[in-house]
Write a protein that holds these residues in place. Structure first.
Motif, PDB file in Angstrom:
ATOM      1  N   UNK A   1       8.974   0.287  -2.664  1.00  0.00           N
ATOM      2  CA  UNK A   1       9.400   0.512  -4.034  1.00  0.00           C
ATOM      3  C   UNK A   1       9.076   1.956  -4.384  1.00  0.00           C
ATOM      4  N   UNK A   2      10.071   2.666  -4.933  1.00  0.00           N
ATOM      5  CA  UNK A   2       9.864   4.069  -5.282  1.00  0.00           C
ATOM      6  C   UNK A   2      10.772   4.476  -6.430  1.00  0.00           C
ATOM      7  N   UNK A   3      10.204   5.243  -7.373  1.00  0.00           N
ATOM      8  CA  UNK A   3      10.990   5.840  -8.450  1.00  0.00           C
ATOM      9  C   UNK A   3      11.517   7.211  -8.033  1.00  0.00           C
ATOM     10  N   UNK A   4      11.080   7.704  -6.880  1.00  0.00           N
ATOM     11  CA  UNK A   4      11.500   9.016  -6.377  1.00  0.00           C
ATOM     12  C   UNK A   4      12.895   8.939  -5.780  1.00  0.00           C
ATOM     13  N   UNK A   5      13.509  10.105  -5.600  1.00  0.00           N
ATOM     14  CA  UNK A   5      14.758  10.156  -4.849  1.00  0.00           C
ATOM     15  C   UNK A   5      14.456   9.720  -3.422  1.00  0.00           C
TER      16      UNK A   5
ATOM     17  N   UNK B   1       0.829  -1.204   0.000  1.00  0.00           N
ATOM     18  CA  UNK B   1       0.000   0.000   0.000  1.00  0.00           C
ATOM     19  C   UNK B   1       0.868   1.261   0.000  1.00  0.00           C
ATOM     20  N   UNK B   2       1.943   1.247   0.798  1.00  0.00           N
ATOM     21  CA  UNK B   2       2.832   2.406   0.849  1.00  0.00           C
ATOM     22  C   UNK B   2       3.514   2.619  -0.497  1.00  0.00           C
ATOM     23  N   UNK B   3       3.953   1.560  -1.143  1.00  0.00           N
ATOM     24  CA  UNK B   3       4.589   1.672  -2.462  1.00  0.00           C
ATOM     25  C   UNK B   3       3.607   2.225  -3.487  1.00  0.00           C
ATOM     26  N   UNK B   4       2.344   1.766  -3.435  1.00  0.00           N
ATOM     27  CA  UNK B   4       1.321   2.275  -4.356  1.00  0.00           C
ATOM     28  C   UNK B   4       1.046   3.748  -4.086  1.00  0.00           C
ATOM     29  N   UNK B   5       0.972   4.104  -2.813  1.00  0.00           N
ATOM     30  CA  UNK B   5       0.742   5.498  -2.451  1.00  0.00           C
ATOM     31  C   UNK B   5       1.873   6.387  -2.972  1.00  0.00           C
ATOM     32  N   UNK B   6       3.104   5.951  -2.800  1.00  0.00           N
ATOM     33  CA  UNK B   6       4.261   6.709  -3.290  1.00  0.00           C
ATOM     34  C   UNK B   6       4.196   6.838  -4.813  1.00  0.00           C
ATOM     35  N   UNK B   7       3.834   5.747  -5.484  1.00  0.00           N
ATOM     36  CA  UNK B   7       3.722   5.774  -6.948  1.00  0.00           C
ATOM     37  C   UNK B   7       2.617   6.737  -7.389  1.00  0.00           C
ATOM     38  N   UNK B   8       1.478   6.707  -6.696  1.00  0.00           N
ATOM     39  CA  UNK B   8       0.338   7.548  -7.070  1.00  0.00           C
ATOM     40  C   UNK B   8       0.595   9.040  -6.856  1.00  0.00           C
ATOM     41  N   UNK B   9       1.231   9.399  -5.740  1.00  0.00           N
ATOM     42  CA  UNK B   9       1.420  10.828  -5.466  1.00  0.00           C
ATOM     43  C   UNK B   9       2.708  11.384  -6.070  1.00  0.00           C
ATOM     44  N   UNK B  10       3.606  10.503  -6.511  1.00  0.00           N
ATOM     45  CA  UNK B  10       4.844  10.869  -7.199  1.00  0.00           C
ATOM     46  C   UNK B  10       5.614  12.005  -6.511  1.00  0.00           C
TER      47      UNK B  10
END
Length: 178
Positions: free
Chosen positions: A105-109, A70-79
């Motif tokens: 999992x995150x594509x962010x810094x 859920x946290x990974x999805x949240x991070x992906x959604x809010x970018x």
């Protein structure tokens, strides 16, 4: 100093425990901050008995039931541009190195922040224009402040920052009814 009711043995309502004494002693120093993380306790009501205060306050509710997926999805959604977290969240536990479901999992810094560490984070905007009422302007007590470039006039102002249609305005401060 940052006050945490968890580390001080206080109650999240700030009505009992060591946090009450800390807030009473530290609230007049603008270099101190309090971060309230309990979503069940209203921010304004929780701080009302300690007002007025120069201490900065932040409301960052945390949902302890959120899992890694859920946290990974949240991070992906809010970018977000940057994710600040404990170093442990982006690695599998030592005892279970194959448990990739226990990794964010995150594509962010990512800024990994351990216990007792601090980090300098980039601020996207350091100054915003805020609407003030005529009463607020008339009550400002301007004081000279020496800077590297000479002097600037500054004043302390308290209030509730409200934003509507991306236009911030400063409303009257919350006052204690006690």
């Amino acid at each position: 100093a940052v006050v945490s009711t968890q580390s001080t043995g206080g109650h999240p309502s700030l009505r009992c425990g060591d946090a009450v004494l800390l807030l009473e002693n530290w609230r007049d120093d603008m270099h101190n901050s309090i971060i309230l993380i309990e979503s069940e306790f209203p921010f304004a009501t929780t701080l009302a008995p300690f007002l007025p205060m120069a201490m900065r306050s932040y409301f960052c509710p945390i949902d302890p039931s959120i899992n890694y997926a859920q946290a990974s999805k949240l991070i992906k959604d809010i970018r977000p541009k940057t994710v600040v977290t404990s170093p442990t969240y982006f690695r599998a536990p030592v005892s279970h190195p194959n448990r990739t479901d226990l990794i964010l999992v995150s594509d962010s810094d990512v800024v990994e922040l351990g216990v007792g560490e601090t980090a300098n984070l980039p601020q996207p905007q350091s100054v915003i224009n805020v609407e003030l009422s005529m009463d607020q302007l008339e009550n400002l007590n301007m004081q000279p402040l020496k800077t590297n470039d000479g002097y600037q006039l500054v004043s302390h102002i308290a209030g509730v920052l409200k934003a509507r249609d991306n236009k911030p305005a400063l409303g009257p401060p919350i006052t204690s009814s006690a």
